[in-house]
Every structure is written in C-alpha cells, then in structure tokens.
Design a protein around this motif. Structure first.
Motif, PDB file in Angstrom:
ATOM      1  N   LEU A 141       0.833  -1.209   0.000  1.00 16.75           N
ATOM      2  CA  LEU A 141       0.000   0.000   0.000  1.00 16.75           C
ATOM      3  C   LEU A 141       0.865   1.255   0.000  1.00 16.75           C
ATOM      4  CD1 LEU A 141      -2.839  -0.900   2.558  1.00 16.75           C
ATOM      5  CD2 LEU A 141      -2.725  -1.341   0.115  1.00 16.75           C
ATOM      6  N   VAL A 142       1.966   1.219   0.759  1.00 18.78           N
ATOM      7  CA  VAL A 142       2.859   2.374   0.804  1.00 18.78           C
ATOM      8  C   VAL A 142       3.422   2.668  -0.574  1.00 18.78           C
ATOM      9  CG1 VAL A 142       5.064   3.202   1.701  1.00 18.78           C
ATOM     10  CG2 VAL A 142       3.453   2.057   3.224  1.00 18.78           C
ATOM     11  N   GLN A 143       3.912   1.609  -1.248  1.00 21.53           N
ATOM     12  CA  GLN A 143       4.511   1.814  -2.567  1.00 21.53           C
ATOM     13  C   GLN A 143       3.468   2.301  -3.571  1.00 21.53           C
ATOM     14  OE1 GLN A 143       7.852   0.780  -2.796  1.00 21.53           O
ATOM     15  NE2 GLN A 143       7.977  -0.347  -0.901  1.00 21.53           N
ATOM     16  N   LEU A 144       2.294   1.668  -3.567  1.00 22.23           N
ATOM     17  CA  LEU A 144       1.269   2.026  -4.548  1.00 22.23           C
ATOM     18  C   LEU A 144       0.690   3.406  -4.273  1.00 22.23           C
ATOM     19  CD1 LEU A 144      -0.680  -1.341  -5.004  1.00 22.23           C
ATOM     20  CD2 LEU A 144       0.610  -0.114  -6.751  1.00 22.23           C
ATOM     21  N   ALA A 145       0.354   3.667  -2.999  1.00 24.65           N
ATOM     22  CA  ALA A 145      -0.253   4.962  -2.663  1.00 24.65           C
ATOM     23  C   ALA A 145       0.698   6.113  -2.947  1.00 24.65           C
ATOM     24  CB  ALA A 145      -0.678   4.966  -1.197  1.00 24.65           C
ATOM     25  N   GLY A 146       1.995   5.870  -2.748  1.00 24.16           N
ATOM     26  CA  GLY A 146       2.965   6.916  -3.025  1.00 24.16           C
ATOM     27  C   GLY A 146       3.258   7.101  -4.497  1.00 24.16           C
ATOM     28  N   THR A 147       2.841   6.116  -5.328  1.00 28.27           N
ATOM     29  CA  THR A 147       3.120   6.193  -6.760  1.00 28.27           C
ATOM     30  C   THR A 147       2.451   7.395  -7.407  1.00 28.27           C
ATOM     31  OG1 THR A 147       3.400   3.795  -6.959  1.00 28.27           O
ATOM     32  CG2 THR A 147       2.861   5.004  -8.964  1.00 28.27           C
ATOM     33  N   GLY A 148       1.164   7.608  -7.088  1.00 32.24           N
ATOM     34  CA  GLY A 148       0.445   8.726  -7.688  1.00 32.24           C
ATOM     35  C   GLY A 148       1.085  10.058  -7.345  1.00 32.24           C
ATOM     36  N   GLN A 149       1.450  10.241  -6.065  1.00 32.16           N
ATOM     37  CA  GLN A 149       2.068  11.490  -5.639  1.00 32.16           C
ATOM     38  C   GLN A 149       3.451  11.654  -6.264  1.00 32.16           C
ATOM     39  OE1 GLN A 149       2.030  11.395  -1.356  1.00 32.16           O
ATOM     40  NE2 GLN A 149      -0.127  10.820  -1.257  1.00 32.16           N
ATOM     41  N   ARG A 413      -3.344   9.934   3.142  1.00 31.13           N
ATOM     42  CA  ARG A 413      -3.025   9.885   4.560  1.00 31.13           C
ATOM     43  C   ARG A 413      -1.532   9.605   4.748  1.00 31.13           C
ATOM     44  NH1 ARG A 413      -7.315  10.164   7.786  1.00 31.13           N
ATOM     45  NH2 ARG A 413      -9.372   9.618   6.986  1.00 31.13           N
ATOM     46  N   SER A 414      -1.055   9.826   5.948  1.00 33.68           N
ATOM     47  CA  SER A 414       0.331   9.511   6.247  1.00 33.68           C
ATOM     48  C   SER A 414       0.554   8.001   6.108  1.00 33.68           C
ATOM     49  CB  SER A 414       0.683   9.954   7.672  1.00 33.68           C
ATOM     50  OG  SER A 414       1.958   9.488   8.043  1.00 33.68           O
ATOM     51  N   LEU A 415       1.602   7.629   5.395  1.00 31.36           N
ATOM     52  CA  LEU A 415       1.869   6.221   5.127  1.00 31.36           C
ATOM     53  C   LEU A 415       2.901   5.627   6.081  1.00 31.36           C
ATOM     54  CD1 LEU A 415       2.023   6.422   1.220  1.00 31.36           C
ATOM     55  CD2 LEU A 415       0.074   5.794   2.653  1.00 31.36           C
ATOM     56  N   GLN A 416       3.477   6.436   6.936  1.00 34.32           N
ATOM     57  CA  GLN A 416       4.508   5.943   7.852  1.00 34.32           C
ATOM     58  C   GLN A 416       4.010   4.826   8.772  1.00 34.32           C
ATOM     59  OE1 GLN A 416       7.696   6.820   7.594  1.00 34.32           O
ATOM     60  NE2 GLN A 416       8.180   5.281   9.153  1.00 34.32           N
TER      61      GLN A 416
END
Length: 537
Positions: A141-149, A413-416
């Motif tokens: 989820l971290v990798q995918l969610a950060g992809t768009g940004q 949201r924060s992904l940390q």
C-alpha cells in the motif's frame, strides 16, 4: 528551492517510464515459466548465478520506501537517518550470517515450507500465509499509494483522478510482472532496478561531493547550518524529539528495523533460489555489498539535499521528506542543466519508478506463492502442478487488486504507520518463529503458532496507540487523538512478547510433545544447519 522540473526533464522522464515498462514486460514474457513447471515459477530452477541472485536480493530489499523514506529521514533528521540506513544494512548482515543458509536448507518455495520442515500441519501453513500477507500488504500500500504522488511530482500534473489512475495503472503492471514472470522474471527486473538505482545514485553522490570540494566534513557542516537546528542535526534524538523518551524511542525503532527488515517473506523467499549453501553465501555477500553502497549513496544525497536546498525547503515540498532524493539529485546538477545532466536526472527518476514496480511485484509474488502453495495446494492433497500454477497466478491477481483498492483509499493519509507496521510484524512474529524453528530442538507446533499469532496480535493491538496513527499533525488521523503508547514503534514490547509466546507455548505443550519435536528436529538437523542429507533420506 527547487520544486519544479523543466519541461524537457518531464518529457524525458515520461519516455523513460514508457521504455522501462516495455522492456520489463518483455523480459517477463520471455522468461516466464511453462504452465506446469512449479520449480521454474517458484525458484527459477535456482539457475541464477551468485552475482545475479545477490543483485536480485538487494533489489528486493531496497524498496521505494527505503530509497525515498530513508533519504527523507536523513535530510530532515540528519544523524538519526544515517543510523536508520545503517540498521537496514545490519539487518541484511544478520540474515546473511544467521539465517540465510538454514533457510535455504529448510525451505523449498515459501516460508511455510521452512516452518513445517519439522512441525508439519496445515494450521502452521495457513497461519504462515496469513502472517505473510499481513506483513507485506501494508508495504504494498505504501509503494502504490505513493506512486500517484511521486509521478505527479515528477511529471508535473495534479488532481486526485490522475493520481488514482497512476495507482491503478502501476498496480496492474505489477500484477502482470508477478503472474507472468514468476521468480526468474521478477529477479531480472530487480537486477535491472538495482543496477540503474546504484549507478545513477552513485553519479549524483559524486556530483554532490564535488560541489563541496570532496570534503564530507564541509557537506555535513553546511547541512547542519541549513537545517535550522544547528549541531543537533549531527547528534542523536532529532527524529523522535517530540516523544516521551527520544533515545529509547530510537532504540526501539532501530531494533525493529534490524530484526524485521530482512525477515520479511519477500526477502527470505530469495534464499530458496540458491542451488547450494555455498551459492547462498556468495549471493548474500553481493547483496550486502550492494546495500552498503546504497547506504553511502543515500547518506550523501540526503545531506546534500539539506545542504543545497535547506531542511525547511525539503519539508515544504513534502513534510515526510519523501521527495528529498529527487530534490537532492536535481540540486546537485545546478541551475544551468545540460542535455547530459537532464538525461542523468531522467535516469534517476526512471530508476525510482522502476524501484516501485519491482518492489511491489516481488511482494505480490511472495503473497501469491504462499496462498497457492501453503493454503490451496496443502488443502488439496494431490493438486496438479498446472493447477497450482494457475492458482498462484489467480492469487497474484486477487492480492494485487486488493492492494490497488486499499491504496486508493489511503493515498492522502500519512503512510509511515504502514511501513512501521510491516517491520514490526517482521521483527515480532516472523523473526522469532524463524529463529526458534531453525535452532531450538524442543520447539513445538503449539509454540510456533503462539509465536506467529501472539507476535502479530501484540503489534496490531499496540500500533493504533502510537503517535504515528493519531495525536500529531503528521499522523494518519491528525484530527483525532487516541495516542496512549509512549513509543513510535511497538518493537520494544512486541519483540520480547513474540519470543516469550514461543517459549511459553512450547513449555505448555508438555514433555511428551517437546521430546517428540526434539526427535523430529534431530532427524533433519544435519539438513537444516549444514545442508547434509542423511543416508536413506
């Protein structure tokens, strides 16, 4: 401060992304296994040479979260970020010296194989699969969610619809890599990724050092001067300064990274691709060397970002510092950028894009393999190889689609907390289970299940109470405050609890069961610890 890139760089980055996508898909199609060849799908016939297998292990280990997140922590927290980077290298060294050979000797395809070498049972396999998915899904989820940004930042577009479209498109690519290429296909992608990442990053690190006259002391001093906190930037405690006890909080975080990082299932599955104990040792030597070089590269680029742009400038673009690697790379090129330098920056952005693709593809493959082999194949006693292969590919599709849907829900949201959750599960459930299973003669099935379940539950119960989830502006729920746990990570409590659960479960199993487990372990001890095969076995 550099917040935008030139139109030429954006256009070249788009071309680079398209080229990498086409090349990697072609590699997967060309190296994809036959429909009924399980050994090729799961391990690639263990045909990779030590150097290629080592590069693939390093590629799996260095995820996009490692590149962007670690560099960001270095740029914003200085010394604490360097300690974090060194902890990732130490984690892989522990895997190399302690677990790599026994894992290769005990396992075949999945972590479930290694755990059931001496404690057979469908319950163990199903629990191992559940923990595998629980540990890797947050990282996906971290990798995918950060992809768009990330793509929005590099390519200069904006809007939730475009970012969501990028998540879906990249997610489908990752599913294709895992389902079509199998272990060998994803290994080749990892090799391409690590070569591009270390090559381009190494050149940028050289340019950063050149800007400061090849004097690391000048680089660190300038970074501290532009950090806004002065000498504290080069001392311990800045990252966790808002906590109840910053030093203990830091110890907890580093302990979690050291024990959990290399025990995650998508890393341990690479041990099964080595053809012998000697091969796995040589592979791990190459992997550790690559990760050590990575630590040097991100340290220089992270400090370079702060020295050239300023800590405030890095935080203004992204409060978590996830763009520090790209900002530092762009700043190292200066204001007047030549065509060659534009090409270099394009290589950097393409390497980061490929890192996202390769990392999630490896995680999807690990989850799919575990579902197919540990759950479905174990349930159907005589499942044909072709059917198990089809099951693995369908599992890759299901896991990937679930990851894409969840990623679109958490992208703002924060992904940390998700990154921390994965490492805590690796350190608190998987690491104790592997250590006990591979080295403790009296370890029982009850103890193994207690370790996996107890360690997992302790993390899931403690994690919502950390300040990563609520109680701070940078948390996942900044408007809420149900923070009650005093540390950022759960490791200081959940790691000892995971080990204690394994000991207690074994102690409560009774003398008869522990003696039986001891006899079963002694029957395979030579195989696990030395790779020896007894006569008649």
């Amino acid at each position: 401060m550099i917040t935008e890139f030139s139109g030429n760089a954006q256009a070249m980055s788009l071309v680079g992304f398209s080229a990498v996508t086409a090349i990697t898909l072609l590699l997967c199609v060309m190296t994809g296994p036959d429909r009924d060849d399980l050994d090729e799908f799961y391990t690639g016939y263990s045909s990779l040479s030590p150097i290629r297998n080592g590069l693939a292990i390093a590629g799996d280990y260095i995820s996009a979260a490692s590149v962007l997140g670690t560099c960001g922590v270095i740029a914003l927290a200085g010394y604490d970020g360097v300690v974090l980077a060194l902890s990732t290298a130490l984690s892989l060294m522990l895997l190399m010296f302690l677990l790599a050979e026994p894992l290769r000797n005990a396992g075949r395809f999945t972590m479930g194989d290694a755990l059931t070498r001496r404690t057979a049972g469908r319950g163990v396999r199903m629990t191992a699969c559940a923990v595998t998915i629980a540990a890797l899904l947050p990282l996906m989820l971290v990798q995918l969610a950060g992809t768009g940004q990330l793509l929005a930042f590099i390519l200069g577009f904006s809007g939730d619809t475009m970012e969501t479209g990028c998540i879906i498109g990249v997610g489908l690519l990752m599913i294709s890599y895992a389902a079509i290429g199998g272990m060998k296909g994803t290994a080749l992608i990892q090799i391409l990724k690590i070569v591009m990442l270390l090559g381009s990053g190494g050149v940028i690190a050289v340019l950063v050092l050149d800007r400061f006259g090849w004097d690391p002391g000048a680089l660190f001093t300038t970074a501290a001067g532009r950090s806004g906190v002065g000498p504290a930037f080069l001392r311990s405690g800045l990252q966790f300064a808002g906590g109840a006890d910053p030093r203990i909080d830091m110890i907890s975080a580093e302990l979690t990274v050291v024990l959990g990082g290399a025990c995650l299932p998508h890393i341990t599955m690479r041990m099964y691709t080595a053809s012998s104990a000697r091969q796995v040792r040589r592979s791990m030597s190459w992997a550790v060397s690559c990760v050590a070089l990575f630590v040097l590269v991100v340290t220089v680029i992270g400090f370079g970002a702060t020295a050239l742009i300023g800590r405030e400038g890095v935080a203004q673009v992204d409060p978590q510092g996830n763009t520090a690697y790209l900002l530092g790379s762009r700043a190292a090129l200066g204001t007047d950028v030549s065509s060659a330098e534009t090409f270099l920056f394009t290589t950097v952005t393409t390497a980061v894009f490929l890192t996202v693709l390769a990392s999630v593809a490896g995680m999807i493959l690990a989850c799919a393999n575990s579902l197919a082999h540990d759950v479905f194949a174990a349930r159907a006693q005589n499942m044909s190889p072709r059917r198990e292969m089809a099951c693995a590919r369908v599992s890759a599709l299901v896991v990937g689609v679930v990851a894409i849907v969840l990623a679109t829900m958490v992208q703002h949201r924060s992904l940390q907390p998700l990154i921390t959750l994965s490492f805590c599960l690796g350190a608190s459930a998987i690491a104790p289970a592997l250590v006990y299973s591979l080295f403790w003669r009296r370890y029982t099935t009850t103890g193994l299940l207690s370790t996996l379940i107890g360690g997992t539950l302790s993390v899931l119960l403690l994690m919502p109470g950390t300040n990563l989830v609520s109680g701070s502006p940078a948390s996942a729920f900044p408007d809420a405050d149900f923070n009650w746990f005093p540390f950022t990570t759960t490791g200081l409590v959940s790691i000892p609890f995971g080990f204690a659960c394994g000991w207690l479960g074994t102690a409560l199993s009774g003398r008869a069961q522990t003696e039986e487990q001891r006899r079963q372990y002694e029957a395979v001890e030579a195989r696990i610890l030395a790779g020896a095969v007894r006569k008649g076995s």
